[in-house]
Design a protein around this motif. Sequence first.
Motif, PDB file in Angstrom:
ATOM      1  N   ASN A 110       0.867  -1.167   0.000  1.00 50.51           N
ATOM      2  CA  ASN A 110       0.000   0.000   0.000  1.00 50.51           C
ATOM      3  C   ASN A 110       0.909   1.223   0.000  1.00 50.51           C
ATOM      4  N   LEU A 111       1.119   1.793  -1.153  1.00 45.60           N
ATOM      5  CA  LEU A 111       2.042   2.918  -1.276  1.00 45.60           C
ATOM      6  C   LEU A 111       1.523   4.180  -0.597  1.00 45.60           C
ATOM      7  N   PHE A 112       0.248   4.198  -0.210  1.00 44.22           N
ATOM      8  CA  PHE A 112      -0.275   5.328   0.541  1.00 44.22           C
ATOM      9  C   PHE A 112      -0.075   5.160   2.040  1.00 44.22           C
ATOM     10  N   ASP A 113       0.369   3.978   2.464  1.00 45.75           N
ATOM     11  CA  ASP A 113       0.676   3.783   3.876  1.00 45.75           C
ATOM     12  C   ASP A 113       1.819   4.731   4.232  1.00 45.75           C
ATOM     13  N   PRO A 114       1.655   5.536   5.262  1.00 45.68           N
ATOM     14  CA  PRO A 114       2.697   6.528   5.583  1.00 45.68           C
ATOM     15  C   PRO A 114       4.082   5.916   5.788  1.00 45.68           C
ATOM     16  N   ASP A 115       4.151   4.741   6.397  1.00 48.83           N
ATOM     17  CA  ASP A 115       5.463   4.114   6.620  1.00 48.83           C
ATOM     18  C   ASP A 115       6.091   3.666   5.305  1.00 48.83           C
ATOM     19  N   VAL A 116       5.298   3.071   4.445  1.00 44.86           N
ATOM     20  CA  VAL A 116       5.810   2.595   3.154  1.00 44.86           C
ATOM     21  C   VAL A 116       6.245   3.785   2.299  1.00 44.86           C
ATOM     22  N   LEU A 117       5.419   4.807   2.260  1.00 44.01           N
ATOM     23  CA  LEU A 117       5.745   5.985   1.471  1.00 44.01           C
ATOM     24  C   LEU A 117       7.004   6.667   2.017  1.00 44.01           C
ATOM     25  N   ALA A 118       7.083   6.794   3.328  1.00 43.70           N
ATOM     26  CA  ALA A 118       8.270   7.429   3.927  1.00 43.70           C
ATOM     27  C   ALA A 118       9.521   6.622   3.601  1.00 43.70           C
ATOM     28  N   TRP A 119       9.422   5.311   3.630  1.00 46.90           N
ATOM     29  CA  TRP A 119      10.570   4.465   3.306  1.00 46.90           C
ATOM     30  C   TRP A 119      11.031   4.722   1.870  1.00 46.90           C
ATOM     31  N   HIS A 120      10.086   4.793   0.953  1.00 45.20           N
ATOM     32  CA  HIS A 120      10.431   5.062  -0.442  1.00 45.20           C
ATOM     33  C   HIS A 120      11.101   6.422  -0.607  1.00 45.20           C
ATOM     34  N   LEU A 121      10.571   7.404   0.078  1.00 45.65           N
ATOM     35  CA  LEU A 121      11.044   8.763  -0.113  1.00 45.65           C
ATOM     36  C   LEU A 121      12.338   9.050   0.639  1.00 45.65           C
ATOM     37  N   GLN A 122      12.621   8.272   1.700  1.00 50.81           N
ATOM     38  CA  GLN A 122      13.880   8.459   2.422  1.00 50.81           C
ATOM     39  C   GLN A 122      15.042   7.860   1.652  1.00 50.81           C
ATOM     40  N   PHE A 179       3.763  11.563 -10.289  1.00 55.21           N
ATOM     41  CA  PHE A 179       3.260  12.637 -11.145  1.00 55.21           C
ATOM     42  C   PHE A 179       2.051  12.191 -11.960  1.00 55.21           C
ATOM     43  N   VAL A 180       1.975  10.920 -12.310  1.00 51.06           N
ATOM     44  CA  VAL A 180       0.773  10.428 -12.991  1.00 51.06           C
ATOM     45  C   VAL A 180      -0.436  10.639 -12.082  1.00 51.06           C
ATOM     46  N   LEU A 181      -0.279  10.281 -10.811  1.00 49.18           N
ATOM     47  CA  LEU A 181      -1.367  10.492  -9.853  1.00 49.18           C
ATOM     48  C   LEU A 181      -1.704  11.976  -9.741  1.00 49.18           C
ATOM     49  N   ARG A 182      -0.668  12.798  -9.624  1.00 46.06           N
ATOM     50  CA  ARG A 182      -0.906  14.230  -9.507  1.00 46.06           C
ATOM     51  C   ARG A 182      -1.607  14.765 -10.757  1.00 46.06           C
ATOM     52  N   GLN A 183      -1.211  14.297 -11.948  1.00 49.97           N
ATOM     53  CA  GLN A 183      -1.843  14.766 -13.188  1.00 49.97           C
ATOM     54  C   GLN A 183      -3.310  14.346 -13.251  1.00 49.97           C
ATOM     55  N   MET A 184      -3.632  13.236 -12.631  1.00 53.58           N
ATOM     56  CA  MET A 184      -5.023  12.776 -12.627  1.00 53.58           C
ATOM     57  C   MET A 184      -5.884  13.595 -11.664  1.00 53.58           C
ATOM     58  N   VAL A 185      -5.297  14.049 -10.564  1.00 51.45           N
ATOM     59  CA  VAL A 185      -6.069  14.663  -9.491  1.00 51.45           C
ATOM     60  C   VAL A 185      -6.005  16.188  -9.496  1.00 51.45           C
ATOM     61  N   ILE A 199      -1.017  11.966   0.258  1.00 49.81           N
ATOM     62  CA  ILE A 199       0.133  12.186  -0.622  1.00 49.81           C
ATOM     63  C   ILE A 199       1.004  13.352  -0.161  1.00 49.81           C
ATOM     64  N   HIS A 200       0.744  13.840   1.032  1.00 52.55           N
ATOM     65  CA  HIS A 200       1.504  14.957   1.600  1.00 52.55           C
ATOM     66  C   HIS A 200       3.015  14.721   1.494  1.00 52.55           C
ATOM     67  N   ALA A 201       3.473  13.565   1.944  1.00 53.39           N
ATOM     68  CA  ALA A 201       4.924  13.280   1.926  1.00 53.39           C
ATOM     69  C   ALA A 201       5.451  13.199   0.497  1.00 53.39           C
ATOM     70  N   SER A 202       4.663  12.642  -0.406  1.00 54.31           N
ATOM     71  CA  SER A 202       5.142  12.537  -1.789  1.00 54.31           C
ATOM     72  C   SER A 202       5.232  13.913  -2.439  1.00 54.31           C
ATOM     73  N   LEU A 203       4.308  14.800  -2.098  1.00 57.08           N
ATOM     74  CA  LEU A 203       4.373  16.154  -2.628  1.00 57.08           C
ATOM     75  C   LEU A 203       5.624  16.860  -2.115  1.00 57.08           C
ATOM     76  N   GLN A 204       5.906  16.708  -0.827  1.00 60.21           N
ATOM     77  CA  GLN A 204       7.115  17.315  -0.263  1.00 60.21           C
ATOM     78  C   GLN A 204       8.346  16.833  -1.008  1.00 60.21           C
ATOM     79  N   CYS A 205       8.411  15.546  -1.271  1.00 58.86           N
ATOM     80  CA  CYS A 205       9.570  14.973  -1.957  1.00 58.86           C
ATOM     81  C   CYS A 205       9.697  15.529  -3.363  1.00 58.86           C
ATOM     82  N   THR A 206       8.607  15.558  -4.105  1.00 56.49           N
ATOM     83  CA  THR A 206       8.702  16.028  -5.482  1.00 56.49           C
ATOM     84  C   THR A 206       9.027  17.512  -5.543  1.00 56.49           C
ATOM     85  N   PHE A 207       8.541  18.293  -4.582  1.00 49.47           N
ATOM     86  CA  PHE A 207       8.896  19.707  -4.556  1.00 49.47           C
ATOM     87  C   PHE A 207      10.390  19.863  -4.327  1.00 49.47           C
TER      88      PHE A 207
END
Length: 181
Positions: free
Chosen positions: A17-29, A41-47, A111-119
Amino acid sequence: AARPKTGTRVRPREEWNLFDPDVLAWHLQSEPSAAFIGDLFVLRQMVEPAAAALAAQFNAKPTIDRIAAAFERMEQFRDGGNGLIDADLDFHMSILGATENPFLTALGSLIHASLQCTFRYSWEGAARIHDSRLRQHGDILDAIRAGAPDAAREAMRALLADSLEDVKAFIARDAARRSVR
């Protein structure tokens, strides 16, 4: 997955579950791959373009004021500083909130953490925001303020497309720099 008497096992990636905060944080760290960032960005382009259009359609003064305040902070911190990422994050989260749709608002929280990372990547380590990206944010604000859903949608679409190119360029430069070491 943890189970009694069998221990803990890592499930296949497609089951994460890539929206799980722990999983997402692991990916982004770790160093996220270009493919991972591209998927975000595909998700962001959709939303986000649809959210910008809805924000323009509803055209509620309190939410426009929040978006405008975030934009003003982006201008203030355009050359860097701790407030730049927070201001841009507030800008995008305020747009999601302006939709008055609890599902989109909740998605923004996920997606808060993913937005921070992409910024961080799109501004070359948050050193500064590109002037053209700042203008694009201003175009989105202007379209929302004018109650122009189509213009808001297109402005957000253009910003995201250009920001993705910024991220790809940063990742390529960073990879080249690390390979030289």
